[in-house]
Design a protein around this motif. Structure first.
Motif, mmCIF file in Angstrom:
data_model
loop_
_atom_site.group_PDB
_atom_site.id
_atom_site.type_symbol
_atom_site.label_atom_id
_atom_site.label_comp_id
_atom_site.label_asym_id
_atom_site.label_seq_id
_atom_site.Cartn_x
_atom_site.Cartn_y
_atom_site.Cartn_z
ATOM 1 N N VAL A 164 -1.725 7.863 4.602
ATOM 2 C CA VAL A 164 -0.356 8.324 4.415
ATOM 3 C C VAL A 164 0.627 7.396 5.090
ATOM 4 O O VAL A 164 0.351 6.851 6.150
ATOM 5 C CB VAL A 164 -0.091 9.734 4.985
ATOM 6 N N TRP A 165 1.781 7.296 4.483
ATOM 7 C CA TRP A 165 2.911 6.579 5.042
ATOM 8 C C TRP A 165 3.928 7.583 5.549
ATOM 9 O O TRP A 165 4.166 8.614 4.934
ATOM 10 C CB TRP A 165 3.590 5.744 3.952
ATOM 11 N N TYR A 166 4.525 7.254 6.647
ATOM 12 C CA TYR A 166 5.652 8.049 7.129
ATOM 13 C C TYR A 166 6.809 7.100 7.346
ATOM 14 O O TYR A 166 6.697 6.125 8.084
ATOM 15 C CB TYR A 166 5.301 8.783 8.424
ATOM 16 N N GLN B 151 13.914 -0.357 11.574
ATOM 17 C CA GLN B 151 13.177 0.548 10.703
ATOM 18 C C GLN B 151 11.750 0.709 11.216
ATOM 19 O O GLN B 151 10.937 -0.201 11.103
ATOM 20 C CB GLN B 151 13.130 -0.020 9.276
ATOM 21 N N PHE B 152 11.465 1.865 11.805
ATOM 22 C CA PHE B 152 10.095 2.130 12.241
ATOM 23 C C PHE B 152 9.355 2.820 11.107
ATOM 24 O O PHE B 152 9.834 3.786 10.539
ATOM 25 C CB PHE B 152 10.087 3.039 13.470
ATOM 26 N N SER B 153 8.182 2.318 10.805
ATOM 27 C CA SER B 153 7.355 2.947 9.779
ATOM 28 C C SER B 153 6.000 3.267 10.371
ATOM 29 O O SER B 153 5.491 2.541 11.219
ATOM 30 C CB SER B 153 7.168 2.020 8.581
ATOM 31 N N LEU B 154 5.432 4.352 9.891
ATOM 32 C CA LEU B 154 4.138 4.781 10.411
ATOM 33 C C LEU B 154 3.140 4.874 9.274
ATOM 34 O O LEU B 154 3.444 5.420 8.216
ATOM 35 C CB LEU B 154 4.280 6.151 11.082
ATOM 36 N N TYR B 155 1.967 4.333 9.502
ATOM 37 C CA TYR B 155 0.883 4.427 8.526
ATOM 38 C C TYR B 155 -0.320 5.018 9.226
ATOM 39 O O TYR B 155 -0.740 4.533 10.281
ATOM 40 C CB TYR B 155 0.567 3.027 7.985
ATOM 41 N N VAL B 156 -0.848 6.091 8.668
ATOM 42 C CA VAL B 156 -2.052 6.706 9.230
ATOM 43 C C VAL B 156 -3.121 6.669 8.165
ATOM 44 O O VAL B 156 -3.036 7.370 7.163
ATOM 45 C CB VAL B 156 -1.787 8.162 9.664
ATOM 46 N N PRO C 260 -7.419 6.582 12.644
ATOM 47 C CA PRO C 260 -8.209 7.441 13.527
ATOM 48 C C PRO C 260 -9.704 7.336 13.262
ATOM 49 O O PRO C 260 -10.520 7.474 14.167
ATOM 50 C CB PRO C 260 -7.697 8.849 13.208
ATOM 51 N N GLY C 261 -10.066 7.073 11.998
ATOM 52 C CA GLY C 261 -11.485 6.976 11.679
ATOM 53 C C GLY C 261 -12.131 5.756 12.312
ATOM 54 O O GLY C 261 -13.284 5.792 12.737
ATOM 55 N N GLU C 262 -11.379 4.670 12.362
ATOM 56 C CA GLU C 262 -11.909 3.429 12.916
ATOM 57 C C GLU C 262 -11.471 3.211 14.355
ATOM 58 O O GLU C 262 -11.855 2.231 14.993
ATOM 59 C CB GLU C 262 -11.434 2.241 12.063
ATOM 60 N N ARG C 263 -10.637 4.122 14.864
ATOM 61 C CA ARG C 263 -10.174 4.065 16.245
ATOM 62 C C ARG C 263 -9.484 2.734 16.541
ATOM 63 O O ARG C 263 -9.823 2.011 17.471
ATOM 64 C CB ARG C 263 -11.317 4.283 17.216
#
Lengths: 88, 136
Positions: free
Chosen positions: A47-49, B39-44, B75-78
């Motif tokens: 997912v992207w946020y 611009q902060f972007s987050l990828y999980v 999180p899966g690959e830490r």
């Protein structure tokens, strides 16, 4: 006081309070997905946020263009200039 | 999935975060971006066998990459990666990113995914400072 009354007050009330606490502790909270712990598999989609747009020019529901997928073609311009990594 | 959009609350997707956690992430991202002008972007998600390369490719796919900072957490690959663009690298030198990464890994080791991300974003925003004080 009768024996029954005594028992109800001095045993029943604490037991009732105990039961209420137990219900609140174990039934409350998020039961849908287990809490993340390192070492567990991560089976969710990627997912992207993104932040809501800063400039007033952008409409409320727009998002910056993103190339589909995580692997753009070779020859894409390199925009990264720095950063850091971490493992746990 | 953009938390800022209007969502149908009855059909919250089976994503990794609860609505409350999503709200925290959204607030952290938006506030950090607003305060710093970055611009902060987050990828999980997964980063694969070459996490640094994947994160940099993801950063290249952003709309305003030069003024963007990507925080990628797997999180899966830490593994986590912070990627800065041309302009943001001047405001967030690698040692600032390393500090944020260290703080994040501490929280993530304890299983606090959302808290780790939120604190990392806050640290990065603090280090980046306000736009007027940026060194150009």
């Amino acid at each position: 006081m009768t024996v029954v009354q005594t028992l109800l007050i001095y045993v029943g009330l604490p037991a009732l309070g105990f039961a209420v606490m137990a219900v609140l502790v174990y039934a409350g909270g998020n039961g849908r997905s287990p809490r993340y712990r390192p070492g567990r598999d991560w089976n969710h989609e990627d997912v992207w946020y993104l932040p809501r747009p800063i400039s007033s020019k952008a409409p409320a529901h727009s998002a910056p263009e993103l190339t589909g997928g995580a692997a753009p073609a070779e020859g894409v311009r390199r925009t990264a200039r720095g950063g850091a990594s971490g493992t746990w | 999935m953009v938390p800022g959009e209007d969502e149908d609350r009855s059909a919250v997707p089976a994503g990794p975060f609860t609505p409350k956690q999503l709200a925290r992430l959204d607030e952290a991202l938006t506030l950090s971006s607003r305060e710093t002008g970055v611009q902060f972007s987050l990828y999980v998600g997964a980063l694969g066998a070459t996490p640094r390369r994947t994160a940099e490719d993801l950063h290249a796919g952003l709309g305003a990459a030069a003024n963007s900072v990507l925080v990628a957490v797997s999180p899966g690959e830490r593994r986590l990666e912070i990627v800065t663009g041309e302009q943001t690298a001047k405001r967030l030198p690698d040692r600032s990113c390393a500090l944020a990464a260290l703080s994040m890994t501490s929280s993530l080791t304890g299983g606090d995914l959302v808290g780790g991300i939120v604190n990392g974003l806050r640290m990065l925003a603090d280090q980046a400072g306000k736009p007027a004080l940026a060194h150009h």
